[in-house]
Design a protein around this motif. Structure first.
Motif, PDB file in Angstrom:
ATOM      1  N   ARG A 278       0.817  -1.219   0.000  1.00  0.00           N
ATOM      2  CA  ARG A 278       0.000   0.000   0.000  1.00  0.00           C
ATOM      3  C   ARG A 278       0.851   1.269   0.000  1.00  0.00           C
ATOM      4  NH1 ARG A 278      -3.518  -1.176   5.143  1.00  0.00           N
ATOM      5  NH2 ARG A 278      -3.468   1.112   5.198  1.00  0.00           N
TER       6      ARG A 278
ATOM      7  N   GLU B 187       2.894   5.649   4.574  1.00  0.00           N
ATOM      8  CA  GLU B 187       1.551   5.126   4.821  1.00  0.00           C
ATOM      9  C   GLU B 187       1.555   4.387   6.150  1.00  0.00           C
ATOM     10  OE1 GLU B 187      -2.454   4.125   3.201  1.00  0.00           O
ATOM     11  OE2 GLU B 187      -0.942   5.671   2.830  1.00  0.00           O
ATOM     12  N   SER B 188       0.651   4.758   7.041  1.00  0.00           N
ATOM     13  CA  SER B 188       0.601   4.139   8.369  1.00  0.00           C
ATOM     14  C   SER B 188      -0.475   3.076   8.446  1.00  0.00           C
ATOM     15  CB  SER B 188       0.352   5.204   9.448  1.00  0.00           C
ATOM     16  OG  SER B 188       1.423   6.108   9.505  1.00  0.00           O
ATOM     17  N   CYS B 189      -0.256   2.104   9.335  1.00  0.00           N
ATOM     18  CA  CYS B 189      -1.237   1.053   9.554  1.00  0.00           C
ATOM     19  C   CYS B 189      -2.422   1.620  10.329  1.00  0.00           C
ATOM     20  CB  CYS B 189      -0.626  -0.097  10.357  1.00  0.00           C
ATOM     21  SG  CYS B 189       0.900  -0.741   9.663  1.00  0.00           S
ATOM     22  N   SER B 190      -3.596   1.154   9.997  1.00  0.00           N
ATOM     23  CA  SER B 190      -4.785   1.520  10.759  1.00  0.00           C
ATOM     24  C   SER B 190      -5.231   0.375  11.659  1.00  0.00           C
ATOM     25  CB  SER B 190      -5.925   1.906   9.807  1.00  0.00           C
ATOM     26  OG  SER B 190      -6.219   0.833   8.917  1.00  0.00           O
ATOM     27  N   GLU B 191      -4.569  -0.781  11.503  1.00  0.00           N
ATOM     28  CA  GLU B 191      -4.961  -1.953  12.264  1.00  0.00           C
ATOM     29  C   GLU B 191      -4.521  -1.819  13.728  1.00  0.00           C
ATOM     30  OE1 GLU B 191      -3.328  -2.138   9.345  1.00  0.00           O
ATOM     31  OE2 GLU B 191      -5.082  -2.658   8.144  1.00  0.00           O
ATOM     32  N   GLU B 192      -5.320  -2.383  14.625  1.00  0.00           N
ATOM     33  CA  GLU B 192      -5.011  -2.318  16.050  1.00  0.00           C
ATOM     34  C   GLU B 192      -3.711  -3.041  16.383  1.00  0.00           C
ATOM     35  OE1 GLU B 192      -8.282  -3.767  18.302  1.00  0.00           O
ATOM     36  OE2 GLU B 192      -9.659  -2.187  17.651  1.00  0.00           O
TER      37      GLU B 192
ATOM     38  N   PRO C 254      -0.720  -0.151  15.548  1.00  0.00           N
ATOM     39  CA  PRO C 254      -1.230   1.220  15.527  1.00  0.00           C
ATOM     40  C   PRO C 254      -0.147   2.227  15.159  1.00  0.00           C
ATOM     41  CG  PRO C 254      -0.966   0.437  17.788  1.00  0.00           C
ATOM     42  CD  PRO C 254      -0.765  -0.756  16.895  1.00  0.00           C
ATOM     43  N   GLU C 255      -0.426   2.990  14.088  1.00  0.00           N
ATOM     44  CA  GLU C 255       0.443   4.088  13.642  1.00  0.00           C
ATOM     45  C   GLU C 255       1.798   3.630  13.109  1.00  0.00           C
ATOM     46  OE1 GLU C 255      -0.962   6.989  13.332  1.00  0.00           O
ATOM     47  OE2 GLU C 255      -2.719   6.094  14.228  1.00  0.00           O
TER      48      GLU C 255
ATOM     49  N   HIS D 117      -3.486 -10.081   8.520  1.00  0.00           N
ATOM     50  CA  HIS D 117      -2.952  -8.735   8.706  1.00  0.00           C
ATOM     51  C   HIS D 117      -1.905  -8.408   7.634  1.00  0.00           C
ATOM     52  CE1 HIS D 117      -4.741  -8.505  12.823  1.00  0.00           C
ATOM     53  NE2 HIS D 117      -4.863  -7.262  12.438  1.00  0.00           N
TER      54      HIS D 117
ATOM     55  N   LYS E 182      -3.697  -7.165   4.683  1.00  0.00           N
ATOM     56  CA  LYS E 182      -4.178  -5.790   4.851  1.00  0.00           C
ATOM     57  C   LYS E 182      -3.055  -4.792   4.597  1.00  0.00           C
ATOM     58  CE  LYS E 182      -7.933  -6.759   8.108  1.00  0.00           C
ATOM     59  NZ  LYS E 182      -8.445  -6.529   9.500  1.00  0.00           N
TER      60      LYS E 182
END
Length: 332
Positions: A26, A168-173, A176-177, A196, A199
């Motif tokens: 991504r 681009e940062s991760c949005s997944e818990e 995080p960030e 994950h 994703k």
């Protein structure tokens, strides 16, 4: 898509996205997008079909510039496995609309170039770049002394705009960030967290290989498998059993239809005293010959680690349970 390891054979002028791009994840796609958008605006009235054999001085070629071998492999002297070996990288870039891939030979000569020399000799003189896009963390030139901001300053002397794309940062818990990176995806795959990893990639992680003859033990217990021969430099995830979606592809690796569902095992087959790593796929309700065909196997869910069973009957029972689990996951 035109692929070359020689800048002399590159189609010019170019709009360049610079980076390693292993995984074409991504974050990488965000770096590539500016050169596609700008060319789209410049050529919105151009209805000609792209053909590498018929270069045109009236167009600008969207070009991904990367390095071969991977810089880490060059500096360590150790072979490095890749999330996207060359054929797979080409397929991913082509699907985005990239027209050209230039593989710069990563050698002592390239490493010795200062940031200014890299811009002048490679980007300006050889590739005739009119636009450049890089990620925020891009480094280049001798001893990685050049930053993305340095590239912007140097290129400005030639009137060339440089887009610096934020990470681009991760949005997944789970992360995080955390910035999306090839290293993070490798770590996630190595832990078996395929969902994950997918994703982070923005697509299913895939194994692409040719079906070759194995020991054919699967047929004896009612679960025939296709034994995949993969590129030697392909990065493999955690050994074990996965729910997969499989496509029979041609040399362009283009996917069509919904594919076939199945299960895949990556491992040494300890139950039958296997000593070499193998990748075997069992397709549900498949009848036909697969030897010699190229398969694209998309990993959808990790089901269990590989394990040794006391006998073939116990293995057969577990494979049936794996199939049931995969079918439940796919809703079939």
């Amino acid at each position: 898509m035109w692929v070359t390891s020689s800048t002399e054979l590159a189609l010019v002028p170019t709009a360049v996205a610079l980076g390693k791009f292993d995984g074409v994840h991504r974050g990488h796609r965000q770096v590539i997008q500016p050169i596609l958008e700008d060319i789209g605006k410049r050529e919105s009235a151009d209805t000609k079909t792209f053909s590498p054999s018929v270069p045109s001085k009236d167009r600008i070629y969207s070009t991904v510039v990367t390095f071969n071998p991977h810089p880490q492999e060059f500096f360590t002297g150790q072979p490095r496995t890749l999330l996207t070996p060359l054929d797979e990288k080409v397929q991913q870039l082509r699907s985005l609309g990239v027209e050209q891939l230039v593989l710069l030979p990563f050698d002592k000569e390239l490493c010795a170039l200062t940031p200014e020399e890299f811009v002048e000799k490679i980007l300006i003189e050889q590739l005739q770049a009119v636009q450049i896009s890089v990620g925020q963390d891009f480094r280049f030139g001798s001893k990685r002394t050049g930053t993305a901001q340095d590239l912007q300053v140097i290129a400005a002397r030639y009137g060339i705009p440089v887009t610096i794309v934020p990470l681009e940062s991760c949005s997944e818990e789970v992360f995080p960030e955390a910035p999306i990176s090839s290293s993070l995806i490798r770590e996630t795959l190595s832990s078996g967290d395929i969902q994950h990893a997918n994703k982070l990639l923005g697509r299913p992680y895939s194994l692409i290989g040719t079906v070759v003859k194995g020991q054919q033990l699967g047929r004896t217990i009612g679960f025939p498998t296709a034994n995949l021969q993969l590129p030697k430099d392909k990065f493999l995830p955690l050994q074990g059993v996965y729910a997969v979606r499989v496509f029979i592809t041609d040399e362009t690796l283009e996917l069509s239809g919904n594919g076939y569902l199945g299960v895949m095992n990556i491992g040494n087959r300890p139950t039958v005293n296997g000593t070499q790593l193998s990748v075997e796929v069992h397709l549900f309700d498949w009848c036909g010959e697969l030897y010699g065909k190229k398969l694209t196997v998309q990993l959808e869910k990790f089901l269990r680690p590989e394990q040794r069973f006391p006998n073939l009957e116990a293995l057969k029972t577990q494979i049936q349970l794996d199939c049931n689990a995969a079918k439940a996951f796919f809703g079939c």
